[in-house]
Every structure is written in C-alpha cells, then in structure tokens.
Motif scaffolding. Structure first.
Motif, short mmCIF file in Angstrom:
data_model
loop_
_atom_site.label_atom_id
_atom_site.label_comp_id
_atom_site.label_asym_id
_atom_site.label_seq_id
_atom_site.Cartn_x
_atom_site.Cartn_y
_atom_site.Cartn_z
N VAL A 1 0.93 -1.21 -0.15
CA VAL A 1 0.19 0.10 -0.04
C VAL A 1 1.09 1.11 -0.17
O VAL A 1 0.56 2.24 -0.82
N LEU B 1 -7.98 3.87 -4.19
CA LEU B 1 -7.56 2.31 -3.67
C LEU B 1 -6.46 2.43 -2.55
O LEU B 1 -6.74 1.56 -1.83
N LYS C 1 -9.01 2.62 0.42
CA LYS C 1 -9.31 1.39 0.57
C LYS C 1 -8.74 0.18 1.24
O LYS C 1 -9.08 -0.56 2.08
N LEU C 2 -7.35 0.11 0.78
CA LEU C 2 -6.46 -0.71 1.56
C LEU C 2 -5.67 -0.46 2.71
O LEU C 2 -5.06 -1.31 2.95
N THR C 3 -6.01 0.63 3.12
CA THR C 3 -5.18 1.17 4.12
C THR C 3 -6.02 0.61 5.32
O THR C 3 -7.25 0.75 5.33
#
Length: 129
Positions: A34, A74, A77-79
């Motif tokens: 990330v 993105l 969202k991935l954090t």
C-alpha cells in the motif's frame, strides 16, 4: 453554489485526500504494498510525464481526472482503518495550520531572482557566440 464554488470544494477535498494518503504512507502500520502504491500515485500526480499528453484536447486531462482519484481511492480502501483514521486527523491538523503569505512571497521572490539570473546567463552565453 455555483460551479466555481463546487470546483473549489472538490479541490479542497482532493488536497485533503492527498494529505491523508501521504500520512498513511508514512505510517509504519501501513502494509508495504500500500505504501508503494501511494508512492506511485503521488509520483504520477507530480510527474510532468503523463500516459496521455496534456496538450491533446480533452483526452489529455482525462488520465489526470481518472487515474489520480482512483489511485487515491484504492490506497484509502487498502489502508487499515486505524491507520486511516490517524492519517485523517494528521491531514486535518496540517490543513488547519495557517498559511504564511510572507514566506510564500519570499520563496516567490527567490524563484523570480533565479529565473532572472538564468535569463541573463543564457543571454550572455548566446551573445558570446
């Protein structure tokens, strides 16, 4: 609210999201992939090289209008949520800090002086031939 106010609001939101992603990428709790994605999104946002050159009408800005917000989304969202909350707080504090117009004017003067010196140097170099 007119279109200009809407545009200003969107620009502030984009700045806030960019700051959030920046602080999230610096947090050691953020997964390495990330962090790398955040770095790529930031590098693309700041890079003068685009997938589609900006001088191509309409399409030239399409990649900037799509890829950067999608990349930011993105990363968000991935954090991990706890990192994201901490990053949002840091971004809010950074955005709330007062702007130093005096410092900005000083830096602008330095850039103008450097540009003037460069123009004089190029003029002397071209005139010497």
């Amino acid at each position: 609210m007119g279109w200009l106010d809407s545009l200003k609001h969107r620009a502030r939101q984009l700045k806030q999201h960019t700051l959030t992603v920046y602080f999230a990428a610096r947090d050691p709790r953020t997964p390495l992939l990330v962090r790398l994605l955040a770095l790529l999104v930031a590098a693309y946002a700041l890079s003068p090289i685009d997938l589609i050159p900006d001088f191509i009408p309409v399409i030239g800005y399409l990649d900037d209008l799509l890829l950067i917000p999608l990349g930011l989304a993105l990363v968000v969202k991935l954090t991990p949520p706890e990192v994201l909350n901490s990053a949002r707080e840091q971004a809010q504090q950074a955005a709330d800090k007062p702007v130093s117009y005096g410092a900005a004017a000083f830096i602008l003067l330095i850039w103008l002086l450097l540009a003037w010196l460069l123009v004089r140097w190029i003029g002397a170099w071209v005139g010497a031939d």
